[in-house]
Scaffold this motif. Sequence first.
Motif, PDB file in Angstrom:
ATOM      1  N   HIS A   1       0.831  -1.208   0.000  1.00  0.00           N
ATOM      2  CA  HIS A   1       0.000   0.000   0.000  1.00  0.00           C
ATOM      3  C   HIS A   1       0.863   1.254   0.000  1.00  0.00           C
ATOM      4  CE1 HIS A   1       0.933   0.611   4.285  1.00  0.00           C
ATOM      5  NE2 HIS A   1       0.711  -0.692   4.438  1.00  0.00           N
ATOM      6  N   GLY A   2       0.204   2.411  -0.072  1.00  0.00           N
ATOM      7  CA  GLY A   2       0.877   3.691  -0.031  1.00  0.00           C
ATOM      8  C   GLY A   2       1.201   4.106   1.390  1.00  0.00           C
ATOM      9  N   THR A   3       1.552   5.390   1.557  1.00  0.00           N
ATOM     10  CA  THR A   3       1.965   5.880   2.871  1.00  0.00           C
ATOM     11  C   THR A   3       1.834   7.395   2.940  1.00  0.00           C
ATOM     12  OG1 THR A   3       3.818   5.972   4.442  1.00  0.00           O
ATOM     13  CG2 THR A   3       4.381   6.064   2.106  1.00  0.00           C
ATOM     14  N   ASN A   4       1.655   7.921   4.140  1.00  0.00           N
ATOM     15  CA  ASN A   4       1.716   9.365   4.336  1.00  0.00           C
ATOM     16  C   ASN A   4       3.051   9.786   4.949  1.00  0.00           C
ATOM     17  OD1 ASN A   4       1.413   8.403   6.927  1.00  0.00           O
ATOM     18  ND2 ASN A   4      -0.373   9.678   7.431  1.00  0.00           N
ATOM     19  N   GLN A   5       4.023   8.866   4.958  1.00  0.00           N
ATOM     20  CA  GLN A   5       5.374   9.157   5.429  1.00  0.00           C
ATOM     21  C   GLN A   5       6.384   8.721   4.365  1.00  0.00           C
ATOM     22  OE1 GLN A   5       4.865   6.995   9.312  1.00  0.00           O
ATOM     23  NE2 GLN A   5       5.629   8.922  10.154  1.00  0.00           N
ATOM     24  N   PRO A   6       6.403   9.398   3.222  1.00  0.00           N
ATOM     25  CA  PRO A   6       7.266   8.968   2.123  1.00  0.00           C
ATOM     26  C   PRO A   6       8.745   9.027   2.460  1.00  0.00           C
ATOM     27  CG  PRO A   6       6.340  11.140   1.677  1.00  0.00           C
ATOM     28  CD  PRO A   6       5.614  10.601   2.878  1.00  0.00           C
ATOM     29  N   GLY A   7       9.124   9.817   3.470  1.00  0.00           N
ATOM     30  CA  GLY A   7      10.527   9.893   3.867  1.00  0.00           C
ATOM     31  C   GLY A   7      11.059   8.597   4.461  1.00  0.00           C
ATOM     32  N   LEU A   8      10.162   7.686   4.850  1.00  0.00           N
ATOM     33  CA  LEU A   8      10.585   6.391   5.401  1.00  0.00           C
ATOM     34  C   LEU A   8      10.773   5.326   4.326  1.00  0.00           C
ATOM     35  CD1 LEU A   8       8.311   6.212   8.580  1.00  0.00           C
ATOM     36  CD2 LEU A   8      10.647   7.083   8.374  1.00  0.00           C
ATOM     37  N   VAL A   9      10.535   5.709   3.077  1.00  0.00           N
ATOM     38  CA  VAL A   9      10.656   4.773   1.944  1.00  0.00           C
ATOM     39  C   VAL A   9      11.786   5.243   1.038  1.00  0.00           C
ATOM     40  CG1 VAL A   9       9.473   3.824  -0.068  1.00  0.00           C
ATOM     41  CG2 VAL A   9       8.197   4.245   2.050  1.00  0.00           C
ATOM     42  N   PRO A  10      12.796   4.427   0.763  1.00  0.00           N
ATOM     43  CA  PRO A  10      12.994   3.053   1.217  1.00  0.00           C
ATOM     44  C   PRO A  10      13.402   3.003   2.690  1.00  0.00           C
ATOM     45  CG  PRO A  10      14.923   3.780   0.017  1.00  0.00           C
ATOM     46  CD  PRO A  10      13.919   4.890  -0.087  1.00  0.00           C
ATOM     47  N   GLY A  11      13.294   1.833   3.261  1.00  0.00           N
ATOM     48  CA  GLY A  11      13.654   1.646   4.653  1.00  0.00           C
ATOM     49  C   GLY A  11      12.965   0.416   5.210  1.00  0.00           C
ATOM     50  N   ARG A  12      12.998   0.305   6.530  1.00  0.00           N
ATOM     51  CA  ARG A  12      12.375  -0.822   7.230  1.00  0.00           C
ATOM     52  C   ARG A  12      11.385  -0.281   8.262  1.00  0.00           C
ATOM     53  NH1 ARG A  12      14.953  -5.766   6.699  1.00  0.00           N
ATOM     54  NH2 ARG A  12      16.905  -5.724   5.512  1.00  0.00           N
TER      55      ARG A  12
END
Length: 258
Positions: free
Chosen positions: A218-229
Motif C-alpha cells: 500500500h501507499g503511505t503518508n510518510q514517504p521519507g521512510l521509503v525506502p527503509g524498514r
Amino acid sequence: MPLRPHYLAGPATVLALLLGFTAAAAAPADTSTPAAACDPAAATCPAPPGDEILSNETTFTTWTSMLSASPVRRDPSTSSPRVATLHQSTEDGFPEVYIVLRQRIVGGATWAQVRVPAKPAGTTGWVPRPSLDLYERVTTELILNRATQRIRLLRDGRQVLVAPAGIGARATPTPAGHFWIREAFPVQGVGAYGPFAFGTSAYSSLTDWPGGGVVGMHGTNQPGLVPGRPSHGCIRLRNADILRLSRLVEVGTPLLIQ
C-alpha cells in the motif's frame, strides 16, 4: 486487460492494514510429488511428461476463480488426501484468485494443479477442471528485493517500473517466497496507507488478526521512510508509485519476495 472487480476495500484487509503486517512463509513446494523431489527454492517443480504447463510465474501466469467448492487433493485422484477446499471469496468478499500451474488428464478426466491462498504458505493441490471458472492469463510479475529495498514490475520479462519500497523491520520481516496479487482496491479514510492497496496471498503469522492477517502492499503518508524498514511486514510504496501500479498490475500477478 483491465482489472477484474476487486476494488472496494473490505473490513478485514483495512483493519489488517491498520494493525500492520508480519508474515513467515515457507518456500512453496509441488505437493503432487514427494517434497524431496522438489527444489524448495524453485517456484514450481518439474512437470511429468504430458502435463500442460499453464504458468511459469514469470512471463505467463494463469489464474481463475472457483465454480464449485471442490476438495483440493494432494494428487489428481478422488481418493487422494484433501489438502484444502476451494472457496468462493477472499476475506473481504472479493472473488478468490487461484493460480493454475498445470493440467493433467487422468483416466479421461482433466485435473488442474492450483496454488491455494492459505496457511501454510506454498500450499498446492489438484482439483477437477470443471470446478474452476474460465482461465485468465497475465504476463506481469512483481519482484521485491529486500536487500536493495526496491520493487520491480516486469511485463513479458521486461522491466517497466522500478520503485523504492519500505519493508518490515528486522523483528517483523516481510516474508520471502512466491506469492500473488489477490485483491486491488482504493483505500479511503486511512491516510497512513495512501490511496490504494493490494492484498496478497501471504498471511501474517499472528492468528488473532481479522481474516488471518492478509499481508498487503500500500501507499503511505510518510514517504521519507521509503525506502527503509518502517513496517511490521507490509510493503510500503510512495503514493505516486502505488497509483502507477494500480494502473499496471492485474490480479493474478505473481509476487516474488527475495
